[in-house]
Scaffold this motif. Sequence first.
Motif, PDB file in Angstrom:
ATOM      1  N   LEU A 163      -4.884 -12.380  14.945  1.00 15.67           N
ATOM      2  CA  LEU A 163      -3.472 -12.720  14.731  1.00 15.67           C
ATOM      3  C   LEU A 163      -3.289 -14.220  14.484  1.00 15.67           C
ATOM      4  O   LEU A 163      -2.430 -14.640  13.723  1.00 15.67           O
ATOM      5  N   GLY A 164      -4.117 -15.024  15.131  1.00 20.57           N
ATOM      6  CA  GLY A 164      -3.916 -16.466  15.082  1.00 20.57           C
ATOM      7  C   GLY A 164      -4.866 -17.191  14.147  1.00 20.57           C
ATOM      8  O   GLY A 164      -5.095 -18.385  14.293  1.00 20.57           O
ATOM      9  N   ASN A 165      -5.445 -16.491  13.180  1.00 16.61           N
ATOM     10  CA  ASN A 165      -6.317 -17.132  12.188  1.00 16.61           C
ATOM     11  C   ASN A 165      -6.024 -16.516  10.825  1.00 16.61           C
ATOM     12  O   ASN A 165      -5.523 -15.404  10.733  1.00 16.61           O
ATOM     13  N   GLU A 166      -6.404 -17.211   9.776  1.00 12.34           N
ATOM     14  CA  GLU A 166      -6.109 -16.694   8.433  1.00 12.34           C
ATOM     15  C   GLU A 166      -7.262 -15.886   7.820  1.00 12.34           C
ATOM     16  O   GLU A 166      -7.128 -15.390   6.715  1.00 12.34           O
ATOM     17  N   HIS A 167      -8.408 -15.745   8.495  1.00 15.84           N
ATOM     18  CA  HIS A 167      -9.520 -14.974   7.909  1.00 15.84           C
ATOM     19  C   HIS A 167      -9.034 -13.590   7.551  1.00 15.84           C
ATOM     20  O   HIS A 167      -8.480 -12.896   8.399  1.00 15.84           O
ATOM     21  N   SER A 168      -9.277 -13.152   6.308  1.00 13.08           N
ATOM     22  CA  SER A 168      -8.859 -11.799   5.956  1.00 13.08           C
ATOM     23  C   SER A 168      -9.688 -11.271   4.806  1.00 13.08           C
ATOM     24  O   SER A 168     -10.390 -12.017   4.114  1.00 13.08           O
ATOM     25  N   LEU A 169      -9.602  -9.964   4.600  1.00 12.61           N
ATOM     26  CA  LEU A 169     -10.327  -9.313   3.497  1.00 12.61           C
ATOM     27  C   LEU A 169      -9.328  -8.434   2.755  1.00 12.61           C
ATOM     28  O   LEU A 169      -8.515  -7.734   3.389  1.00 12.61           O
ATOM     29  N   ASP A 170      -9.397  -8.443   1.430  1.00 15.17           N
ATOM     30  CA  ASP A 170      -8.461  -7.680   0.605  1.00 15.17           C
ATOM     31  C   ASP A 170      -8.925  -6.224   0.471  1.00 15.17           C
ATOM     32  O   ASP A 170      -9.746  -5.909  -0.386  1.00 15.17           O
ATOM     33  N   LEU A 171      -8.383  -5.353   1.316  1.00 12.91           N
ATOM     34  CA  LEU A 171      -8.769  -3.934   1.238  1.00 12.91           C
ATOM     35  C   LEU A 171      -8.074  -3.246   0.063  1.00 12.91           C
ATOM     36  O   LEU A 171      -8.563  -2.250  -0.455  1.00 12.91           O
ATOM     37  N   ARG A 172      -6.933  -3.802  -0.359  1.00 11.70           N
ATOM     38  CA  ARG A 172      -6.201  -3.162  -1.467  1.00 11.70           C
ATOM     39  C   ARG A 172      -7.048  -3.154  -2.739  1.00 11.70           C
ATOM     40  O   ARG A 172      -7.076  -2.157  -3.465  1.00 11.70           O
ATOM     41  N   ALA A 173      -7.781  -4.247  -2.981  1.00  9.94           N
ATOM     42  CA  ALA A 173      -8.629  -4.303  -4.177  1.00  9.94           C
ATOM     43  C   ALA A 173      -9.692  -3.207  -4.113  1.00  9.94           C
ATOM     44  O   ALA A 173     -10.013  -2.579  -5.129  1.00  9.94           O
ATOM     45  N   ILE A 174     -10.203  -2.956  -2.929  1.00  9.89           N
ATOM     46  CA  ILE A 174     -11.222  -1.905  -2.774  1.00  9.89           C
ATOM     47  C   ILE A 174     -10.588  -0.532  -2.994  1.00  9.89           C
ATOM     48  O   ILE A 174     -11.096   0.313  -3.717  1.00  9.89           O
ATOM     49  N   LEU A 175      -9.399  -0.344  -2.374  1.00  5.42           N
ATOM     50  CA  LEU A 175      -8.713   0.958  -2.471  1.00  5.42           C
ATOM     51  C   LEU A 175      -8.312   1.275  -3.912  1.00  5.42           C
ATOM     52  O   LEU A 175      -8.270   2.442  -4.311  1.00  5.42           O
ATOM     53  N   ARG A 176      -7.991   0.229  -4.703  1.00  8.60           N
ATOM     54  CA  ARG A 176      -7.497   0.464  -6.069  1.00  8.60           C
ATOM     55  C   ARG A 176      -8.594   0.336  -7.131  1.00  8.60           C
ATOM     56  O   ARG A 176      -8.308   0.446  -8.316  1.00  8.60           O
ATOM     57  N   ASP A 177      -9.802   0.097  -6.687  1.00 12.42           N
ATOM     58  CA  ASP A 177     -10.911   0.009  -7.638  1.00 12.42           C
ATOM     59  C   ASP A 177     -11.219   1.417  -8.185  1.00 12.42           C
ATOM     60  O   ASP A 177     -11.135   2.392  -7.446  1.00 12.42           O
ATOM     61  N   LEU A 223       0.846  -1.204   0.000  1.00 12.12           N
ATOM     62  CA  LEU A 223       0.000   0.000   0.000  1.00 12.12           C
ATOM     63  C   LEU A 223       0.875   1.245   0.000  1.00 12.12           C
ATOM     64  O   LEU A 223       1.904   1.299   0.686  1.00 12.12           O
ATOM     65  N   SER A 224       0.449   2.260  -0.754  1.00 12.90           N
ATOM     66  CA  SER A 224       1.173   3.540  -0.740  1.00 12.90           C
ATOM     67  C   SER A 224       0.878   4.242   0.586  1.00 12.90           C
ATOM     68  O   SER A 224      -0.061   3.863   1.305  1.00 12.90           O
ATOM     69  N   LEU A 225       1.655   5.281   0.869  1.00  9.25           N
ATOM     70  CA  LEU A 225       1.400   6.023   2.116  1.00  9.25           C
ATOM     71  C   LEU A 225      -0.003   6.631   2.089  1.00  9.25           C
ATOM     72  O   LEU A 225      -0.688   6.694   3.109  1.00  9.25           O
ATOM     73  N   GLU A 226      -0.447   7.056   0.905  1.00  9.32           N
ATOM     74  CA  GLU A 226      -1.798   7.638   0.782  1.00  9.32           C
ATOM     75  C   GLU A 226      -2.852   6.562   1.082  1.00  9.32           C
ATOM     76  O   GLU A 226      -3.839   6.817   1.771  1.00  9.32           O
ATOM     77  N   GLU A 227      -2.626   5.351   0.552  1.00 11.57           N
ATOM     78  CA  GLU A 227      -3.593   4.272   0.812  1.00 11.57           C
ATOM     79  C   GLU A 227      -3.611   3.908   2.301  1.00 11.57           C
ATOM     80  O   GLU A 227      -4.679   3.674   2.881  1.00 11.57           O
ATOM     81  N   LEU A 228      -2.434   3.882   2.914  1.00 10.92           N
ATOM     82  CA  LEU A 228      -2.383   3.593   4.358  1.00 10.92           C
ATOM     83  C   LEU A 228      -3.131   4.682   5.130  1.00 10.92           C
ATOM     84  O   LEU A 228      -3.868   4.403   6.081  1.00 10.92           O
ATOM     85  N   GLY A 229      -2.959   5.925   4.690  1.00  6.39           N
ATOM     86  CA  GLY A 229      -3.655   7.048   5.326  1.00  6.39           C
ATOM     87  C   GLY A 229      -5.170   6.914   5.188  1.00  6.39           C
ATOM     88  O   GLY A 229      -5.925   7.210   6.123  1.00  6.39           O
ATOM     89  N   GLU A 230      -5.619   6.445   4.031  1.00 10.38           N
ATOM     90  CA  GLU A 230      -7.062   6.229   3.812  1.00 10.38           C
ATOM     91  C   GLU A 230      -7.603   5.188   4.788  1.00 10.38           C
ATOM     92  O   GLU A 230      -8.682   5.351   5.357  1.00 10.38           O
TER      93      GLU A 230
END
Length: 329
Positions: free
Chosen positions: A273-287, A42-49
Amino acid sequence: MLTDQFQRTISYLRLSVTDRCDFRCVYCMADDMTFLPRKEVLSLEELGEVGAAFVELGGKKIRLTGGEPLIRRDFINLAKSLGELAGLEQLAITTNGSQLSSCADALAAAGVTSLNISLDSLDPAKFKAITRTGDLSDVLAGIEAAQAAGIKNIRLNSVILHTYNLEDAAELIDFAIEKRIDIAFIEEMPLGTMPDIDRKERWLSNETLVQELRLRYDLHDSNATKSNSGPARYQNVAGTDTRIGFISPHSHNFCSTCNRIRVTVEGRLLLCLGNEHSLDLRAILRDRGYTREKLKQAIVDALAFKPERHHFHDPEHPQILRFMNATGG
Ligand code: SAM
Ligand code: SF4
């Protein structure tokens, strides 16, 4: 307010700003690591978002971590933009301290309210053996600089391993007492596979550690344990300003009061931290049709999948393959 299906309020985001590091600590990384290609980060701008969306959802605390956050180029700009968010009460950083002496003043000016600084030994040779590449004197200078910059809330983080630094724990506590800061001992977690290393052999429980420490220090339960919904259980060292925290993911399951989520530097929202459940926020940010509202809705919806608890050391449960530096410690 963000809440999950187990009525836990989520107010704390741990945001990883890089998977890279100038150290190679033996519990965190394998000898030869492959880091993410830049375009996946993620870019700094995306992290800021991500930070701004979280605070608009009622988030009160953000911790920037990594990898080593302070080696990310223009990191201060990100800290500044987060420090300006209305509603954010605490902006924290977890760092190895190697770069602190040159940027502590800028961090304080950006609104950083607390620092966790990792330090596993005060013996230069052992420090080198644990970090593989680190220089103890840089970290000690960094701690001084952070105190001189007026950052009040500073805690040392130490991972104690049987075969490396068990006899260093007391010296680290004495150092914390002298500096009038807190220290937390973190049990090693089995994150990432290390082919030639037997984590079980060197693993030390906090239960064993605290028994050793009681022979030397007068320890009392601290109120900080109750007022803090984090995983650390605190003890006061009688006659000092220092508290010792014990973070024991194996023996003490703190999941029922978990108030946090993590976002990795590739934008994976990790619900535990101890499970693999996750969501791809990068795809949302770059849409192309990105809006902050869409990001916020995705975070709210994902909380329905926050697991009830972690499963470290559960033989029935698959091993977590991501390393701590990729997770955001
Ligand atoms: N580089 C920074 C630092 O070392 O403080 C921030 C990232 S580091 C991954 C965050 C914290 O995680 C550090 O305090 C480190 O000691 C701890 N850590 C790393 N790998 C760990 C593991 N496998 N088990 C427990 N703690 C770990
Ligand atoms: Fe780097 Fe921190 Fe991991 Fe050590 S614990 S290798 S300093 S990210």
